[in-house]
Scaffold this motif. Structure first.
Motif, PDB file in Angstrom:
ATOM      1  N   ALA A   1      14.777   7.234   7.112  1.00  0.00           N
ATOM      2  CA  ALA A   1      13.928   6.057   6.899  1.00  0.00           C
ATOM      3  C   ALA A   1      13.952   5.703   5.431  1.00  0.00           C
ATOM      4  CB  ALA A   1      12.493   6.321   7.361  1.00  0.00           C
ATOM      5  N   MET A   2      13.934   4.394   5.129  1.00  0.00           N
ATOM      6  CA  MET A   2      13.929   3.930   3.744  1.00  0.00           C
ATOM      7  C   MET A   2      12.728   3.039   3.519  1.00  0.00           C
ATOM      8  SD  MET A   2      15.660   4.201   0.940  1.00  0.00           S
ATOM      9  CE  MET A   2      14.469   3.911  -0.387  1.00  0.00           C
ATOM     10  N   HIS A   3      11.882   3.423   2.570  1.00  0.00           N
ATOM     11  CA  HIS A   3      10.760   2.598   2.142  1.00  0.00           C
ATOM     12  C   HIS A   3      11.186   1.938   0.838  1.00  0.00           C
ATOM     13  CE1 HIS A   3       6.732   1.931   0.166  1.00  0.00           C
ATOM     14  NE2 HIS A   3       6.478   1.470   1.367  1.00  0.00           N
TER      15      HIS A   3
ATOM     16  N   GLU B   1       7.291  -6.324  10.067  1.00  0.00           N
ATOM     17  CA  GLU B   1       6.596  -6.926   8.924  1.00  0.00           C
ATOM     18  C   GLU B   1       5.874  -5.890   8.072  1.00  0.00           C
ATOM     19  OE1 GLU B   1       6.578 -10.024   7.891  1.00  0.00           O
ATOM     20  OE2 GLU B   1       7.725 -10.933   9.530  1.00  0.00           O
ATOM     21  N   THR B   2       5.470  -4.783   8.683  1.00  0.00           N
ATOM     22  CA  THR B   2       4.683  -3.771   7.980  1.00  0.00           C
ATOM     23  C   THR B   2       5.248  -2.378   8.260  1.00  0.00           C
ATOM     24  OG1 THR B   2       3.152  -3.392   9.822  1.00  0.00           O
ATOM     25  CG2 THR B   2       2.615  -5.189   8.286  1.00  0.00           C
ATOM     26  N   VAL B   3       4.805  -1.414   7.455  1.00  0.00           N
ATOM     27  CA  VAL B   3       5.193  -0.026   7.684  1.00  0.00           C
ATOM     28  C   VAL B   3       4.683   0.449   9.037  1.00  0.00           C
ATOM     29  CG1 VAL B   3       4.879   2.347   6.859  1.00  0.00           C
ATOM     30  CG2 VAL B   3       5.340   0.501   5.226  1.00  0.00           C
ATOM     31  N   GLU B   4       3.504   0.010   9.419  1.00  0.00           N
ATOM     32  CA  GLU B   4       2.963   0.420  10.725  1.00  0.00           C
ATOM     33  C   GLU B   4       3.809  -0.115  11.872  1.00  0.00           C
ATOM     34  OE1 GLU B   4      -1.170   1.610  12.686  1.00  0.00           O
ATOM     35  OE2 GLU B   4      -1.242   0.166  11.044  1.00  0.00           O
ATOM     36  N   ASP B   5       4.319  -1.358  11.744  1.00  0.00           N
ATOM     37  CA  ASP B   5       5.247  -1.881  12.755  1.00  0.00           C
ATOM     38  C   ASP B   5       6.438  -0.936  12.919  1.00  0.00           C
ATOM     39  OD1 ASP B   5       3.695  -4.163  13.063  1.00  0.00           O
ATOM     40  OD2 ASP B   5       4.951  -5.394  11.752  1.00  0.00           O
TER      41      ASP B   5
ATOM     42  N   LEU C   1      11.257   0.807   6.470  1.00  0.00           N
ATOM     43  CA  LEU C   1       9.853   0.678   6.068  1.00  0.00           C
ATOM     44  C   LEU C   1       9.797  -0.352   4.940  1.00  0.00           C
ATOM     45  CD1 LEU C   1       8.922   4.496   5.885  1.00  0.00           C
ATOM     46  CD2 LEU C   1       8.803   2.978   7.859  1.00  0.00           C
ATOM     47  N   PRO C   2       9.386  -1.592   5.226  1.00  0.00           N
ATOM     48  CA  PRO C   2       9.515  -2.674   4.229  1.00  0.00           C
ATOM     49  C   PRO C   2       8.654  -2.450   3.000  1.00  0.00           C
ATOM     50  CG  PRO C   2       8.187  -3.384   6.109  1.00  0.00           C
ATOM     51  CD  PRO C   2       8.766  -2.048   6.477  1.00  0.00           C
ATOM     52  N   ALA C   3       9.285  -2.617   1.822  1.00  0.00           N
ATOM     53  CA  ALA C   3       8.549  -2.456   0.571  1.00  0.00           C
ATOM     54  C   ALA C   3       9.135  -3.297  -0.544  1.00  0.00           C
ATOM     55  CB  ALA C   3       8.531  -0.992   0.146  1.00  0.00           C
ATOM     56  N   GLY C   4      10.000  -4.260  -0.220  1.00  0.00           N
ATOM     57  CA  GLY C   4      10.613  -5.087  -1.246  1.00  0.00           C
ATOM     58  C   GLY C   4       9.913  -6.423  -1.395  1.00  0.00           C
ATOM     59  N   THR C   5      10.519  -7.277  -2.201  1.00  0.00           N
ATOM     60  CA  THR C   5       9.959  -8.607  -2.424  1.00  0.00           C
ATOM     61  C   THR C   5      10.214  -9.522  -1.235  1.00  0.00           C
ATOM     62  OG1 THR C   5      10.259  -8.368  -4.802  1.00  0.00           O
ATOM     63  CG2 THR C   5      10.002 -10.604  -3.964  1.00  0.00           C
ATOM     64  N   PHE C   6      11.401  -9.435  -0.657  1.00  0.00           N
ATOM     65  CA  PHE C   6      11.763 -10.358   0.424  1.00  0.00           C
ATOM     66  C   PHE C   6      11.881  -9.676   1.784  1.00  0.00           C
ATOM     67  CE2 PHE C   6      13.722 -12.147  -3.482  1.00  0.00           C
ATOM     68  CZ  PHE C   6      12.888 -13.254  -3.586  1.00  0.00           C
ATOM     69  N   ASN C   7      12.361  -8.445   1.840  1.00  0.00           N
ATOM     70  CA  ASN C   7      12.467  -7.705   3.099  1.00  0.00           C
ATOM     71  C   ASN C   7      13.213  -8.493   4.168  1.00  0.00           C
ATOM     72  OD1 ASN C   7      10.878  -5.493   2.068  1.00  0.00           O
ATOM     73  ND2 ASN C   7       9.065  -6.731   2.428  1.00  0.00           N
ATOM     74  N   HIS C   8      14.367  -9.037   3.805  1.00  0.00           N
ATOM     75  CA  HIS C   8      15.109  -9.890   4.730  1.00  0.00           C
ATOM     76  C   HIS C   8      15.488  -9.158   6.017  1.00  0.00           C
ATOM     77  CE1 HIS C   8      15.298 -13.214   2.042  1.00  0.00           C
ATOM     78  NE2 HIS C   8      16.090 -12.639   1.162  1.00  0.00           N
TER      79      HIS C   8
ATOM     80  N   GLU D   1       0.834  -1.187   0.000  1.00  0.00           N
ATOM     81  CA  GLU D   1       0.000   0.000   0.000  1.00  0.00           C
ATOM     82  C   GLU D   1       0.873   1.244   0.000  1.00  0.00           C
ATOM     83  OE1 GLU D   1      -2.672  -0.099   3.254  1.00  0.00           O
ATOM     84  OE2 GLU D   1      -3.682  -1.932   2.614  1.00  0.00           O
ATOM     85  N   ASP D   2       0.328   2.323  -0.524  1.00  0.00           N
ATOM     86  CA  ASP D   2       1.027   3.604  -0.481  1.00  0.00           C
ATOM     87  C   ASP D   2       1.200   3.989   0.990  1.00  0.00           C
ATOM     88  OD1 ASP D   2       1.882   6.216  -0.608  1.00  0.00           O
ATOM     89  OD2 ASP D   2       0.450   6.818  -2.149  1.00  0.00           O
ATOM     90  N   PRO D   3       2.436   4.210   1.455  1.00  0.00           N
ATOM     91  CA  PRO D   3       2.631   4.491   2.880  1.00  0.00           C
ATOM     92  C   PRO D   3       2.316   5.930   3.269  1.00  0.00           C
ATOM     93  CG  PRO D   3       4.730   4.598   1.754  1.00  0.00           C
ATOM     94  CD  PRO D   3       3.705   4.179   0.709  1.00  0.00           C
ATOM     95  N   ARG D   4       2.089   6.806   2.299  1.00  0.00           N
ATOM     96  CA  ARG D   4       1.975   8.221   2.632  1.00  0.00           C
ATOM     97  C   ARG D   4       0.773   8.566   3.507  1.00  0.00           C
ATOM     98  NH1 ARG D   4       3.957  10.006  -3.295  1.00  0.00           N
ATOM     99  NH2 ARG D   4       2.809   8.086  -3.711  1.00  0.00           N
ATOM    100  N   PRO D   5      -0.415   7.964   3.306  1.00  0.00           N
ATOM    101  CA  PRO D   5      -1.507   8.279   4.250  1.00  0.00           C
ATOM    102  C   PRO D   5      -1.151   7.934   5.700  1.00  0.00           C
ATOM    103  CG  PRO D   5      -2.381   7.243   2.280  1.00  0.00           C
ATOM    104  CD  PRO D   5      -0.889   7.132   2.185  1.00  0.00           C
ATOM    105  N   LEU D   6      -0.483   6.801   5.902  1.00  0.00           N
ATOM    106  CA  LEU D   6      -0.079   6.425   7.256  1.00  0.00           C
ATOM    107  C   LEU D   6       0.995   7.374   7.787  1.00  0.00           C
ATOM    108  CD1 LEU D   6      -0.306   4.394   9.587  1.00  0.00           C
ATOM    109  CD2 LEU D   6       1.423   2.999   8.430  1.00  0.00           C
ATOM    110  N   ILE D   7       1.950   7.736   6.931  1.00  0.00           N
ATOM    111  CA  ILE D   7       2.994   8.677   7.330  1.00  0.00           C
ATOM    112  C   ILE D   7       2.377  10.024   7.708  1.00  0.00           C
ATOM    113  CG2 ILE D   7       4.948  10.023   6.462  1.00  0.00           C
ATOM    114  CD1 ILE D   7       5.685   7.529   4.764  1.00  0.00           C
ATOM    115  N   ASP D   8       1.450  10.518   6.887  1.00  0.00           N
ATOM    116  CA  ASP D   8       0.814  11.807   7.156  1.00  0.00           C
ATOM    117  C   ASP D   8       0.064  11.789   8.484  1.00  0.00           C
ATOM    118  OD1 ASP D   8       1.787  12.749   4.770  1.00  0.00           O
ATOM    119  OD2 ASP D   8      -0.085  12.447   3.659  1.00  0.00           O
ATOM    120  N   ARG D   9      -0.513  10.643   8.823  1.00  0.00           N
ATOM    121  CA  ARG D   9      -1.298  10.544  10.051  1.00  0.00           C
ATOM    122  C   ARG D   9      -0.429  10.367  11.282  1.00  0.00           C
ATOM    123  NH1 ARG D   9      -3.498   6.002  12.384  1.00  0.00           N
ATOM    124  NH2 ARG D   9      -3.172   4.783  10.486  1.00  0.00           N
ATOM    125  N   ARG D  10       0.622   9.527  11.169  1.00  0.00           N
ATOM    126  CA  ARG D  10       1.401   9.172  12.360  1.00  0.00           C
ATOM    127  C   ARG D  10       2.602  10.095  12.584  1.00  0.00           C
ATOM    128  NH1 ARG D  10       1.141   3.928  14.059  1.00  0.00           N
ATOM    129  NH2 ARG D  10       2.273   4.793  15.861  1.00  0.00           N
TER     130      ARG D  10
END
Length: 315
Positions: free
Chosen positions: A68-70, A108-112, A93-100, A26-35
């Motif tokens: 921070a890196m998304h 696990e998520t941007v919210e985490d 801020l995880p946004a890749g295929t594997f996010n090792h 998901e686009d992280p910007r709405p969450l970023i703008d809110r938090r």
């Protein structure tokens, strides 16, 4: 962290829109703008260099106090190198295929990730540095690989835009199965033909060969696996499996190479020479990023660095 910091003031967030193109991030910007509404957000444009963006911000009137890196593992690794250079913490801020790396942190998520930032949960983690010949060192968060895996990564990158990550990966594995050849490595006066070399940051699972994701955070030792070229190409390609379930299935079906083909060692640093394989391959991969080499051979040095990077992570 003071009250202003909780709103994101002093945080530079860089978005890499090309990461995770085959995942429904998901686009992280709405969450970023809110938090964290006071964070500075910069989306990379095509051809724009991540390092240049951060360096320009660092010489501005109000340089960031955290970055921070998304993006995927390669982008996160590059940002980690810049964060280390400036002595500021990194938010992943995880946004890749594997996010090792983010998964190793428990994110696990941007919210985490934003939860950890707002709560100011930080810790220092070990990293590694890899140096090819006399070039500048590169920060490594998870692993350095040689042999079949770099060839697989190169083939997958060629096919992923047209076929998607998973089908492209299968096609790349089939290509490697048909044409893979060992490489020759030298260490401490000994030389050997190997299918692959995996160098993980910190001690890793004994059950795996392809240790592409670290499982410890504070261990600065290197867990090195040499897969000697004694078995078939099928077993060599099967050894690239890094998922627990896939590895278990391949072991059950006896497709994984025997333990006698794997030489494992835990060391503070690794210094090897690498000679071009019969297939012409001369390259290595660090955190999913492919580095091609010229000539017939090169020297590769990897060293573990304790407590080298400050990150935000869940408790």
């Amino acid at each position: 962290m003071d009250t202003d910091d909780v709103t994101g003031r002093g945080l530079l967030i860089v978005l890499n829109p090309s990461s995770g193109r085959d995942r429904s991030h998901e686009d992280p910007r709405p969450l970023i703008d809110r938090r964290v509404p006071e964070a500075t957000v910069h989306e990379l444009s095509e051809g724009e260099d991540l390092v240049d963006v951060v360096e320009a911000a660092m010489v501005g009137e109000e340089p960031p106090t955290a970055v921070a890196m998304h993006g995927g593992d390669g982008s996160v690794s590059t940002m980690a190198h810049v964060a280390r250079r400036h002595g500021i913490p990194l938010l992943v801020l995880p946004a890749g295929t594997f996010n090792h790396f983010s998964r190793a942190l428990g994110i696990e998520t941007v919210e985490d990730a934003i939860d950890a930032y707002v709560a100011d949960r930080r810790r220092r983690v070990a990293v590694a540095e890899v140096r090819a010949d006399d070039e500048d060192p590169i920060t490594v968060l998870d692993a350095v690989t040689l042999g079949l895996h770099p060839g697989f990564v190169a083939e997958r990158k060629r096919r992923v835009d047209r076929l998607g990550t998973w089908i492209g990966g299968a096609a790349a594995a089939w290509r490697e199965l048909r044409g893979a050849e060992p490489i020759r490595v030298g260490r401490d006066g000994r030389h050997a033909d190997v299918w692959s070399v995996f160098v993980s940051v910190g001690e890793n699972s004994a059950a795996r060969i392809a240790t592409l994701q670290r499982i410890t955070l504070g261990d600065d030792r290197l867990d090195v696996r040499f897969h000697h070229a004694r078995g078939s190409r099928v077993r060599a390609i099967a050894s690239l499996a890094f998922g627990r379930k896939t590895t278990a299935v391949l072991r059950f079906t006896r497709l994984l190479p025997p333990e006698s083909d794997i030489e494992r060692t835990l060391v503070p640093q690794l210094d090897i020479t690498v000679r071009r394989g019969a297939d012409g391959n001369l390259s290595f991969v660090h955190d999913g990023e492919l580095e091609r080499r010229d000539g017939e051979a090169f020297r590769l040095r990897v060293e573990g660095i304790p407590a080298a990077l400050e990150v935000y992570a869940p408790a």
